[in-house]
Design an enzyme around this catalytic site. Structure first.
Site, PDB file in Angstrom:
ATOM      1  N   GLY A  57      55.655  31.367  36.673  1.00  0.00           N
ATOM      2  CA  GLY A  57      55.467  32.825  36.737  1.00  0.00           C
ATOM      3  C   GLY A  57      56.183  33.241  37.897  1.00  0.00           C
ATOM      4  O   GLY A  57      56.722  34.347  38.072  1.00  0.00           O
ATOM      5  N   ASP A  98      44.444  36.004  39.615  1.00  0.00           N
ATOM      6  CA  ASP A  98      43.428  36.515  38.555  1.00  0.00           C
ATOM      7  C   ASP A  98      42.011  36.113  38.947  1.00  0.00           C
ATOM      8  O   ASP A  98      41.512  36.349  39.851  1.00  0.00           O
ATOM      9  CB  ASP A  98      43.789  36.111  37.254  1.00  0.00           C
ATOM     10  N   GLY A 135      41.751  33.340  40.590  1.00  0.00           N
ATOM     11  CA  GLY A 135      41.759  32.427  41.735  1.00  0.00           C
ATOM     12  C   GLY A 135      41.580  30.926  41.624  1.00  0.00           C
ATOM     13  O   GLY A 135      41.853  30.279  42.714  1.00  0.00           O
ATOM     14  N   THR A 186      43.799  28.945  40.361  1.00  0.00           N
ATOM     15  CA  THR A 186      45.076  28.249  40.516  1.00  0.00           C
ATOM     16  C   THR A 186      45.189  28.244  42.085  1.00  0.00           C
ATOM     17  O   THR A 186      45.679  27.276  42.634  1.00  0.00           O
ATOM     18  CB  THR A 186      46.374  29.037  39.768  1.00  0.00           C
ATOM     19  N   LEU A 187      44.987  29.335  42.846  1.00  0.00           N
ATOM     20  CA  LEU A 187      44.995  29.491  44.222  1.00  0.00           C
ATOM     21  C   LEU A 187      44.232  28.298  44.949  1.00  0.00           C
ATOM     22  O   LEU A 187      44.660  27.670  45.661  1.00  0.00           O
ATOM     23  CB  LEU A 187      44.549  30.747  44.532  1.00  0.00           C
ATOM     24  N   LYS A 241      44.273  40.794  40.613  1.00  0.00           N
ATOM     25  CA  LYS A 241      43.335  41.532  39.630  1.00  0.00           C
ATOM     26  C   LYS A 241      41.884  41.295  40.680  1.00  0.00           C
ATOM     27  O   LYS A 241      41.313  40.204  40.484  1.00  0.00           O
ATOM     28  CB  LYS A 241      43.157  40.787  38.249  1.00  0.00           C
TER      29      LYS A 241
HETATM   30  P1  IMP Z   1      43.988  32.169  37.854  1.00  0.00           P
HETATM   31  O1  IMP Z   1      44.057  30.678  38.134  1.00  0.00           O
HETATM   32  O2  IMP Z   1      42.877  32.769  36.853  1.00  0.00           O
HETATM   33  O3  IMP Z   1      44.044  33.313  39.141  1.00  0.00           O
HETATM   34  O4  IMP Z   1      45.275  32.669  37.346  1.00  0.00           O
HETATM   35  C1  IMP Z   1      46.381  32.373  37.706  1.00  0.00           C
HETATM   36  C2  IMP Z   1      47.670  32.182  36.611  1.00  0.00           C
HETATM   37  O5  IMP Z   1      47.201  32.783  35.200  1.00  0.00           O
HETATM   38  C3  IMP Z   1      48.672  33.132  36.843  1.00  0.00           C
HETATM   39  O6  IMP Z   1      49.474  32.415  37.910  1.00  0.00           O
HETATM   40  C4  IMP Z   1      49.620  33.284  35.505  1.00  0.00           C
HETATM   41  O7  IMP Z   1      50.127  32.244  35.498  1.00  0.00           O
HETATM   42  C5  IMP Z   1      48.248  33.399  34.756  1.00  0.00           C
HETATM   43  N1  IMP Z   1      47.849  34.896  34.322  1.00  0.00           N
HETATM   44  C6  IMP Z   1      46.744  35.395  35.001  1.00  0.00           C
HETATM   45  N2  IMP Z   1      46.627  36.751  34.603  1.00  0.00           N
HETATM   46  C7  IMP Z   1      47.736  37.123  33.661  1.00  0.00           C
HETATM   47  C8  IMP Z   1      48.282  38.242  32.990  1.00  0.00           C
HETATM   48  O8  IMP Z   1      47.738  39.219  33.119  1.00  0.00           O
HETATM   49  N3  IMP Z   1      49.347  37.842  32.313  1.00  0.00           N
HETATM   50  C9  IMP Z   1      50.067  36.505  32.213  1.00  0.00           C
HETATM   51  N4  IMP Z   1      49.697  35.839  32.870  1.00  0.00           N
HETATM   52  C10 IMP Z   1      48.300  35.787  33.728  1.00  0.00           C
HETATM   53 MG    MG Z   2      51.567  31.496  37.234  1.00  0.00          MG
END
Ligand code: IMP
Ligand code: MG
Length: 182
Positions: free
Chosen positions: A49, A107, A109, A111-112, A135
């Protein structure tokens, strides 16, 4: 075009290309100020992304720097799975490097958290996080996100690198999932 269709879903225009570019320029300016006295920071780009963010940001960031890529997967369709898999790991020696993590969106977190854990395993002590979108209502960590382009509600967005099941990454504006009643 203000309404687009990707697979089975419709999305409506949410953030213009111009507004996004201003957000990225502003992040680049802040980074240039904060990293003026640092030697050769390493931008760590979270694929897939963040490729567009990384490309634009590095054109606006005028100090000497390097770039490297990691890839994790957690999303399926419009839902996070909570289970983060490493697809491309960290190849650089980051033990004595200043690292700036580049994310398209933070989103939950998860992945972070995985990236921070990976950096710690590689003995890195100096990292900051820059994300185009954040978010806050979905975020489950207490770790600060140092540079944010824009905070958004818990809506599903596509464009500027973000996809819905593979589609939408090449859009230079951002679109939000369209509910027919809104
Ligand atoms: P997390 O691990 O929940 O923070 O999500 C991180 C990953 O989810 C991001 O790097 C995106 O690839 C994907 N993601 C989260 N929200 C969205 C969205 O609204 N649209 C598309 N991809 C999303
Ligand atoms: Mg991503």
């Amino acid at each position: 075009m203000d309404i687009i269709q990707l697979h089975d879903k419709k999305f409506k225009l949410y953030i213009s290309e111009n507004e996004i570019q201003e957000m990225i320029k502003s992040i680049a300016k802040k980074l240039e100020n904060d990293y003026a006295s640092f030697v050769n920071p390493l931008f760590l780009v979270v694929l897939n992304g963040s490729f567009m963010f990384a490309s634009d940001l590095m054109k606006y960031f005028k100090l000497p720097c390097e770039i490297s890529f990691v890839r994790f997967a957690s999303y399926s369709g419009t839902q996070t799975t909570g289970n983060v898999k490493e697809l491309i790991g960290l190849c650089e020696d980051v033990s004595n490097r200043t690292v700036i993590i580049l994310e398209d969106i933070v989103d939950t977190g998860h992945t972070l958290e995985k990236i921070i854990k990976t950096l710690k395993q590689h003995n890195n002590k100096d990292y900051r996080i820059a994300s185009v979108f954040f978010k806050p209502n979905s975020y489950q960590l207490s770790h600060p996100i140092h540079y944010i382009g824009k905070e958004i509600p818990n809506d599903f967005i596509v464009g500027y690198g973000l996809d819905y099941n593979g589609l939408g990454r090449n859009l230079s504006s951002v679109y939000v999932l369209h509910s027919p009643n809104s």
